[in-house]
Design a protein around this motif. Structure first.
Motif, PDB file in Angstrom:
ATOM      1  N   TYR A 182       0.690  -1.152  -0.171  1.00 17.91           N
ATOM      2  CA  TYR A 182      -0.166  -0.091   0.093  1.00 17.91           C
ATOM      3  C   TYR A 182       0.554   0.909   0.000  1.00 17.91           C
ATOM      4  O   TYR A 182       2.016   1.355   0.772  1.00 17.91           O
ATOM      5  CB  TYR A 182      -0.834   0.361   1.289  1.00 17.91           C
ATOM      6  CG  TYR A 182      -2.058   0.742   0.931  1.00 17.91           C
ATOM      7  CD1 TYR A 182      -3.372   0.431   0.776  1.00 17.91           C
ATOM      8  CD2 TYR A 182      -1.605   2.499   1.523  1.00 17.91           C
ATOM      9  CE1 TYR A 182      -4.039   1.624   0.552  1.00 17.91           C
ATOM     10  CE2 TYR A 182      -3.282   3.146   1.015  1.00 17.91           C
ATOM     11  CZ  TYR A 182      -4.466   2.817   0.916  1.00 17.91           C
ATOM     12  OH  TYR A 182      -5.624   3.838   1.141  1.00 17.91           O
ATOM     13  N   PHE A 183       1.105   2.416  -0.625  1.00 17.29           N
ATOM     14  CA  PHE A 183       1.325   3.982  -1.011  1.00 17.29           C
ATOM     15  C   PHE A 183      -0.048   4.548  -0.234  1.00 17.29           C
ATOM     16  O   PHE A 183      -0.905   4.341  -1.121  1.00 17.29           O
ATOM     17  CB  PHE A 183       2.018   3.831  -2.060  1.00 17.29           C
ATOM     18  CG  PHE A 183       1.085   3.977  -3.151  1.00 17.29           C
ATOM     19  CD1 PHE A 183       0.986   5.759  -3.566  1.00 17.29           C
ATOM     20  CD2 PHE A 183       0.277   3.625  -4.352  1.00 17.29           C
ATOM     21  CE1 PHE A 183      -0.117   5.929  -4.382  1.00 17.29           C
ATOM     22  CE2 PHE A 183      -1.057   3.710  -4.848  1.00 17.29           C
ATOM     23  CZ  PHE A 183      -0.394   5.245  -5.030  1.00 17.29           C
ATOM     24  N   VAL A 184       1.031   5.711  -0.014  1.00 17.12           N
ATOM     25  CA  VAL A 184       0.576   6.710   0.305  1.00 17.12           C
ATOM     26  C   VAL A 184       0.991   7.725  -0.524  1.00 17.12           C
ATOM     27  O   VAL A 184       2.526   8.195  -0.539  1.00 17.12           O
ATOM     28  CB  VAL A 184       0.323   7.312   1.082  1.00 17.12           C
ATOM     29  CG1 VAL A 184      -0.894   8.538   1.256  1.00 17.12           C
ATOM     30  CG2 VAL A 184      -0.998   5.906   2.278  1.00 17.12           C
ATOM     31  N   ARG A 185       0.897   9.367  -0.522  1.00 15.25           N
ATOM     32  CA  ARG A 185       1.598   9.962  -1.603  1.00 15.25           C
ATOM     33  C   ARG A 185       1.374  11.352  -1.839  1.00 15.25           C
ATOM     34  O   ARG A 185       0.056  11.364  -1.777  1.00 15.25           O
ATOM     35  CB  ARG A 185       1.449   9.550  -3.357  1.00 15.25           C
ATOM     36  CG  ARG A 185       2.668  11.696  -3.908  1.00 15.25           C
ATOM     37  CD  ARG A 185       2.759  11.120  -5.733  1.00 15.25           C
ATOM     38  NE  ARG A 185       3.707   9.497  -5.795  1.00 15.25           N
ATOM     39  CZ  ARG A 185       3.251   8.977  -7.086  1.00 15.25           C
ATOM     40  NH1 ARG A 185       2.916  10.036  -7.962  1.00 15.25           N
ATOM     41  NH2 ARG A 185       4.414   7.762  -7.098  1.00 15.25           N
ATOM     42  N   TRP A 186       2.359  12.279  -0.808  1.00 11.21           N
ATOM     43  CA  TRP A 186       1.309  13.974  -0.661  1.00 11.21           C
ATOM     44  C   TRP A 186       2.369  14.989  -1.888  1.00 11.21           C
ATOM     45  O   TRP A 186       3.475  14.142  -2.353  1.00 11.21           O
ATOM     46  CB  TRP A 186       2.025  14.189   0.578  1.00 11.21           C
ATOM     47  CG  TRP A 186       0.802  13.615   1.671  1.00 11.21           C
ATOM     48  CD1 TRP A 186       0.146  12.812   1.527  1.00 11.21           C
ATOM     49  CD2 TRP A 186       1.081  14.245   3.293  1.00 11.21           C
ATOM     50  NE1 TRP A 186      -0.512  12.537   2.669  1.00 11.21           N
ATOM     51  CE2 TRP A 186       0.086  13.184   3.672  1.00 11.21           C
ATOM     52  CE3 TRP A 186       2.163  14.622   3.865  1.00 11.21           C
ATOM     53  CZ2 TRP A 186      -0.164  13.429   5.582  1.00 11.21           C
ATOM     54  CZ3 TRP A 186       0.995  14.926   5.163  1.00 11.21           C
ATOM     55  CH2 TRP A 186       0.456  14.795   6.444  1.00 11.21           C
ATOM     56  N   ARG A 187       1.352  15.633  -2.336  1.00 13.92           N
ATOM     57  CA  ARG A 187       2.261  16.739  -2.454  1.00 13.92           C
ATOM     58  C   ARG A 187       2.556  17.523  -1.828  1.00 13.92           C
ATOM     59  O   ARG A 187       1.025  18.837  -1.125  1.00 13.92           O
ATOM     60  CB  ARG A 187       1.557  17.734  -3.962  1.00 13.92           C
ATOM     61  CG  ARG A 187       1.601  18.864  -4.539  1.00 13.92           C
ATOM     62  CD  ARG A 187       3.567  18.450  -4.947  1.00 13.92           C
ATOM     63  NE  ARG A 187       3.688  19.968  -6.077  1.00 13.92           N
ATOM     64  CZ  ARG A 187       4.156  20.873  -5.426  1.00 13.92           C
ATOM     65  NH1 ARG A 187       4.968  20.788  -4.402  1.00 13.92           N
ATOM     66  NH2 ARG A 187       5.048  22.337  -6.238  1.00 13.92           N
ATOM     67  N   VAL A 188       4.041  18.287  -1.198  1.00 16.56           N
ATOM     68  CA  VAL A 188       4.475  19.216  -0.560  1.00 16.56           C
ATOM     69  C   VAL A 188       4.519  20.183  -0.993  1.00 16.56           C
ATOM     70  O   VAL A 188       5.448  20.686  -1.902  1.00 16.56           O
ATOM     71  CB  VAL A 188       5.490  18.137   0.642  1.00 16.56           C
ATOM     72  CG1 VAL A 188       5.570  19.222   1.751  1.00 16.56           C
ATOM     73  CG2 VAL A 188       5.098  17.159   1.178  1.00 16.56           C
TER      74      VAL A 188
END
Length: 304
Positions: A229-235
């Motif tokens: 499972y992955f989670v990606r943020w644009r910071v």
């Protein structure tokens, strides 16, 4: 400049849940598990080796700490002296444990990657290899904890220092009662963002600090034939273009199949690597000795 603290046992800057022997001028390889929370030394902390990353350990507290609201089901996989190479900063925490600390992988270039068109870096501890894409290199020379880094450095847009536009780290999660890849990834992503783009080891803010984030992707993904499972943020940051961070968790294919946590950070903007490099690296992760079992959204899964 402050004098160095005297020799003694101090909280390990690499693995904050352990103590490490400081000989007065440098860290040694001697570590121990404390019987009670590890205090900070009365004098300033012994300096860490420049470029050490924060340990990716999720404490076994029995409760899941939610790092932030993360939307699910989006099946999109889309850096001596006055200056040092920018890496993920360390924010040590105290607390004793009887569990072993997570151990950084030994990384070494070896063989060829998917399709034989790229070299690879071997993570012996977790039994996987990472492809070395164009513009990337083995991270060991830049940071002994890094698996991959992008080539070259640049002047940080915030506080003084040298930054690097891309990093990949991998860890084995050994200090958590949580085993769900989804829960572990969701719990880690905020720390991943702060480590990559907020404060560094010297308490500087190379990007002026994190000012916000947007969830741009999350969901199930196959990694080396395993369900992860992955989670990606644009910071967004106060200085510079900010970047993308991703926390990816999947079961190891070796030993006790403990969860493997892989963090990605790439700068946004024209000068950063393509954000698609994150997806290409994920698809290129292989079990050692098995060059055929790849990954990516929609890929077939191996045995659980």
């Amino acid at each position: 400049m402050s004098s160095s603290p005297p020799p003694g046992w101090y909280r390990d800057p690499s693995y904050p849940l352990t103590e490490r022997w400081w000989d007065g001028s440098a860290w040694t390889d001697h570590r121990r598990q404390p019987d009670q929370p590890v205090p900070l030394p009365a004098q300033p902390r012994p300096p860490k080796r420049p470029g050490r990353t924060k340990v990716i350990a999720l404490a076994a507290t029995g409760a899941v700490l939610v790092a932030g609201a993360v939307t699910g089901g989006v099946l999109v996989l889309g850096g001596d002296g006055g200056q040092e190479t920018r890496t993920a900063p360390t924010a040590p925490s105290s607390g004793g444990t009887d569990s072993p600390s997570p151990t950084a992988p030994s990384s070494s270039p070896s063989g060829s990657g998917a399709g034989g068109d790229a070299s690879v870096v071997v993570d012996d501890l977790n039994g996987i290899t990472f492809p070395v894409l164009d513009g990337w290199t083995d991270g060991e020379d830049a940071d002994e904890d890094a698996v991959l880094v992008t080539d070259g450095t640049y002047d940080c847009p915030g506080d003084d220092g040298l930054c690097r536009s891309g990093w990949v780290y991998s860890r084995t999660v050994t200090q958590s009662d949580v085993t769900s890849p989804k829960a572990l990834a969701e719990n880690d992503i905020e720390d991943a963002a702060n480590d990559a783009y907020d404060r560094d080891d010297l308490d500087r803010r190379p990007y002026g600090g994190v000012t916000g984030h947007e969830v741009v992707g999350s969901g199930s993904v196959a990694v080396a034939g395993r369900a992860g499972y992955f989670v990606r943020w644009r910071v967004t940051t106060d200085a510079g273009p900010g970047g993308y961070v991703q926390s990816l968790v999947f079961p190891s294919s070796v030993g006790s199949e403990a969860p493997v946590l892989v963090r990605f950070a790439v700068d946004a903007g024209d000068d950063g690597p393509p954000v698609g490099d994150i997806d290409r690296i994920v698809r290129g992760i292989r079990a050692v000795g098995d060059e055929k079992t790849g990954g990516g959204v929609g890929s077939s899964l191996g045995p659980r």
